[in-house]
Motif scaffolding. Structure first.
Motif, PDB file in Angstrom:
ATOM      1  N   THR A 226      25.359  15.639  20.767  1.00 13.55           N
ATOM      2  CA  THR A 226      24.454  16.101  20.255  1.00 13.55           C
ATOM      3  C   THR A 226      24.285  18.019  20.386  1.00 13.55           C
ATOM      4  O   THR A 226      24.950  18.393  21.393  1.00 13.55           O
ATOM      5  N   GLY A 227      23.183  18.209  19.987  1.00 17.46           N
ATOM      6  CA  GLY A 227      22.696  19.354  20.343  1.00 17.46           C
ATOM      7  C   GLY A 227      21.470  20.137  19.517  1.00 17.46           C
ATOM      8  O   GLY A 227      22.124  20.037  18.789  1.00 17.46           O
ATOM      9  N   GLY A 228      20.606  20.970  19.697  1.00 13.68           N
ATOM     10  CA  GLY A 228      20.163  21.499  18.946  1.00 13.68           C
ATOM     11  C   GLY A 228      18.622  21.132  19.217  1.00 13.68           C
ATOM     12  O   GLY A 228      17.874  22.333  18.422  1.00 13.68           O
ATOM     13  N   SER A 229      18.192  21.022  19.946  1.00 15.66           N
ATOM     14  CA  SER A 229      16.434  20.013  19.800  1.00 15.66           C
ATOM     15  C   SER A 229      16.060  19.977  21.508  1.00 15.66           C
ATOM     16  O   SER A 229      16.841  20.065  22.268  1.00 15.66           O
ATOM     17  N   THR A 230      15.174  20.052  22.195  1.00 15.88           N
ATOM     18  CA  THR A 230      14.903  19.820  23.242  1.00 15.88           C
ATOM     19  C   THR A 230      14.806  18.309  23.936  1.00 15.88           C
ATOM     20  O   THR A 230      15.577  18.533  24.363  1.00 15.88           O
TER      21      THR A 230
ATOM     22  N   SER B  56      28.325  19.582  17.059  1.00 11.16           N
ATOM     23  CA  SER B  56      27.871  20.653  16.454  1.00 11.16           C
ATOM     24  C   SER B  56      27.244  21.747  16.985  1.00 11.16           C
ATOM     25  O   SER B  56      25.712  21.497  16.982  1.00 11.16           O
ATOM     26  N   MET B  57      27.146  23.028  16.610  1.00 13.61           N
ATOM     27  CA  MET B  57      26.591  24.602  16.759  1.00 13.61           C
ATOM     28  C   MET B  57      26.530  25.603  16.105  1.00 13.61           C
ATOM     29  O   MET B  57      25.894  25.973  16.303  1.00 13.61           O
ATOM     30  N   SER B  58      26.072  24.083  14.535  1.00 11.20           N
ATOM     31  CA  SER B  58      25.764  25.105  13.767  1.00 11.20           C
ATOM     32  C   SER B  58      23.843  25.542  14.493  1.00 11.20           C
ATOM     33  O   SER B  58      23.652  26.557  13.705  1.00 11.20           O
ATOM     34  N   ALA B  59      23.723  24.928  14.649  1.00 11.90           N
ATOM     35  CA  ALA B  59      21.897  24.584  15.383  1.00 11.90           C
ATOM     36  C   ALA B  59      22.118  25.881  15.833  1.00 11.90           C
ATOM     37  O   ALA B  59      20.894  27.083  15.783  1.00 11.90           O
TER      38      ALA B  59
ATOM     39  N   GLU C 276      19.582  31.726  17.818  1.00 11.40           N
ATOM     40  CA  GLU C 276      19.365  31.162  18.995  1.00 11.40           C
ATOM     41  C   GLU C 276      18.825  30.761  19.863  1.00 11.40           C
ATOM     42  O   GLU C 276      19.385  30.994  21.344  1.00 11.40           O
ATOM     43  N   SER C 277      17.702  30.518  19.789  1.00  6.25           N
ATOM     44  CA  SER C 277      16.801  29.955  20.748  1.00  6.25           C
ATOM     45  C   SER C 277      16.653  28.619  21.033  1.00  6.25           C
ATOM     46  O   SER C 277      16.598  28.359  22.127  1.00  6.25           O
ATOM     47  N   VAL C 278      17.880  27.891  20.540  1.00  4.04           N
ATOM     48  CA  VAL C 278      18.115  27.009  20.827  1.00  4.04           C
ATOM     49  C   VAL C 278      20.172  26.579  21.257  1.00  4.04           C
ATOM     50  O   VAL C 278      20.179  25.702  22.525  1.00  4.04           O
ATOM     51  N   ALA C 279      20.061  27.872  22.017  1.00  2.00           N
ATOM     52  CA  ALA C 279      21.282  28.671  22.845  1.00  2.00           C
ATOM     53  C   ALA C 279      21.551  27.076  24.555  1.00  2.00           C
ATOM     54  O   ALA C 279      23.078  26.895  24.814  1.00  2.00           O
ATOM     55  N   ASP C 280      20.395  26.699  24.810  1.00  2.00           N
ATOM     56  CA  ASP C 280      20.508  26.849  25.831  1.00  2.00           C
ATOM     57  C   ASP C 280      20.787  25.169  26.090  1.00  2.00           C
ATOM     58  O   ASP C 280      20.742  24.565  26.726  1.00  2.00           O
TER      59      ASP C 280
END
Length: 363
Positions: free
Chosen positions: A65-69, A93-96, A101-105
């Motif tokens: 996962t990744g892409g949201s808080t 997936s890093m599509s988000a 780019e604000s979700v990079a973290d």
């Protein structure tokens, strides 16, 4: 929004894990018990090497996962668990990130929490070489996963509908980045034909990621409301089927999809995987019990895998491919239809013993 979709994926995946049970095709693989095969535990080493990659253990936390808080917090916890246990880990997936780019973290937190670990970035097959490099740079990634998910995209309401460019794009990425490229499915398996094609494209490693674990056809059906693609919920091949299908394909393979226990891990290694990965079960553990529970689970898996190797007489993970295994049920039927000989697997330790005796000069 992409963030909402990522949160939905986690919610539905965790719900699947809480109701997962019954048979999968790892249960169609059993070891022949040889009561005098055991060795000393001190002689067993878990390190594995494949495709220019060296890992201290043959177990990894696969892409999630990744892409949201919310998913960023999950990635933080997974990375801490990976750091504490020494297992490699992949992002989702890093599509988000490419879209915002604000979700990079929510992805880079993995490297911050696990500065010295082996981390794999994850992108889709539509990504450009430039995006692949951005993903690698963000994480200081040691390898790059490219996921194949035609069935998921087909069922996903907002999914891709054009797939012809995937092969050529994978070939460009493999040639255009400086880290090993691992191509993986997302739970529907890689056929032998696909693995051979990936080899010709310059891909270093294939992760078969078969049916039996997190079911993304079902997840996307759940998101549709009417579940009008429910007939695809059983699509694809299992990880054991893919491993048997990909024998001698010319590139190393990893096994994920339906790994439920250290025994499944040993079975996957015995069928030729260089390492085995899990995601859904680890996700459930970290959501229900936090980092301490996941660290405890992974540590127990590694300890028990080493114990199984000791009992089976396997000094290294690759030595498990010399252990005798029986193939039963639907998995055996798959092999028969695909022209895969399974009987030799039941007696392969004999040929290994003969080889060792000859080399040692006793014959």
């Amino acid at each position: 929004m992409i963030a909402d979709r990522k949160d939905d994926h986690v919610r539905f995946a965790a719900e699947q894990q809480r109701h997962l049970g019954g048979h999968n095709q790892f249960d169609d693989v059993t070891f022949v018990h040889h009561a005098l095969a055991g060795i000393d535990r001190s002689d067993v080493a878990l390190a594995t090497r494949f495709g220019g990659i060296e890992w201290k253990v043959p177990l990894y936390i696969n892409a999630m996962t990744g892409g949201s808080t919310k998913t960023g917090a999950i990635n933080r916890d997974l990375a801490i668990a990976a750091r504490e246990t020494g297992v490699p880990i992949a992002t989702g997936s890093m599509s988000a990130y490419f879209a915002d780019e604000s979700v990079a973290d929510t992805f880079s937190v993995m490297r911050r929490e696990n500065p010295d670990g082996f981390i794999m970035a994850n992108i889709n097959a539509n990504a450009s070489v430039e995006k692949a490099r951005r993903a690698i740079d963000l994480l200081r990634a040691d390898a790059l996963q490219i996921h194949l998910n035609v069935i998921q995209e087909t069922v996903m309401p907002e999914g891709d509908r054009s797939f012809a460019s995937w092969g050529p794009q994978i070939e460009k990425i493999a040639a255009g980045v400086d880290v090993p490229v691992i191509v993986k499915e997302v739970g529907f398996g890689l056929s032998r034909e696909t693995v051979l094609t990936l080899r010709e494209m310059g891909v270093r490693v294939a992760d078969v990621a078969g049916r039996g674990g997190t079911n993304f056809a079902r997840i996307e059906n759940d998101r549709r409301g009417h579940a009008d693609y429910s007939y695809l919920n059983g699509w694809g091949q299992s990880a054991p089927a893919c491993l048997l299908d990909a024998q001698d394909a010319g590139i190393p393979v990893l096994a994920s999809g339906g790994i439920r226990s250290p025994l499944d891990a040993a079975r996957g290694l015995a069928l030729g995987a260089a390492a085995v990965g899990a995601s859904g079960g680890f996700l459930r553990t970290v959501l229900d019990g936090g980092v301490p529970a996941l660290v405890s689970q992974i540590s127990a898996w590694l300890d028990q895998l080493e114990a199984l190797m000791t009992a089976l007489g396997a000094r290294t993970p690759s030595d498990l491919t010399r252990c005798d295994v029986l193939v039963h049920g639907d998995l055996r039927a798959f092999c028969a239809d695909r022209g895969i000989e399974t009987r030799r697997l039941a007696t392969r330790s004999r040929s290994c013993s003969t080889t060792h005796e000859t080399v040692g000069g006793t014959r």
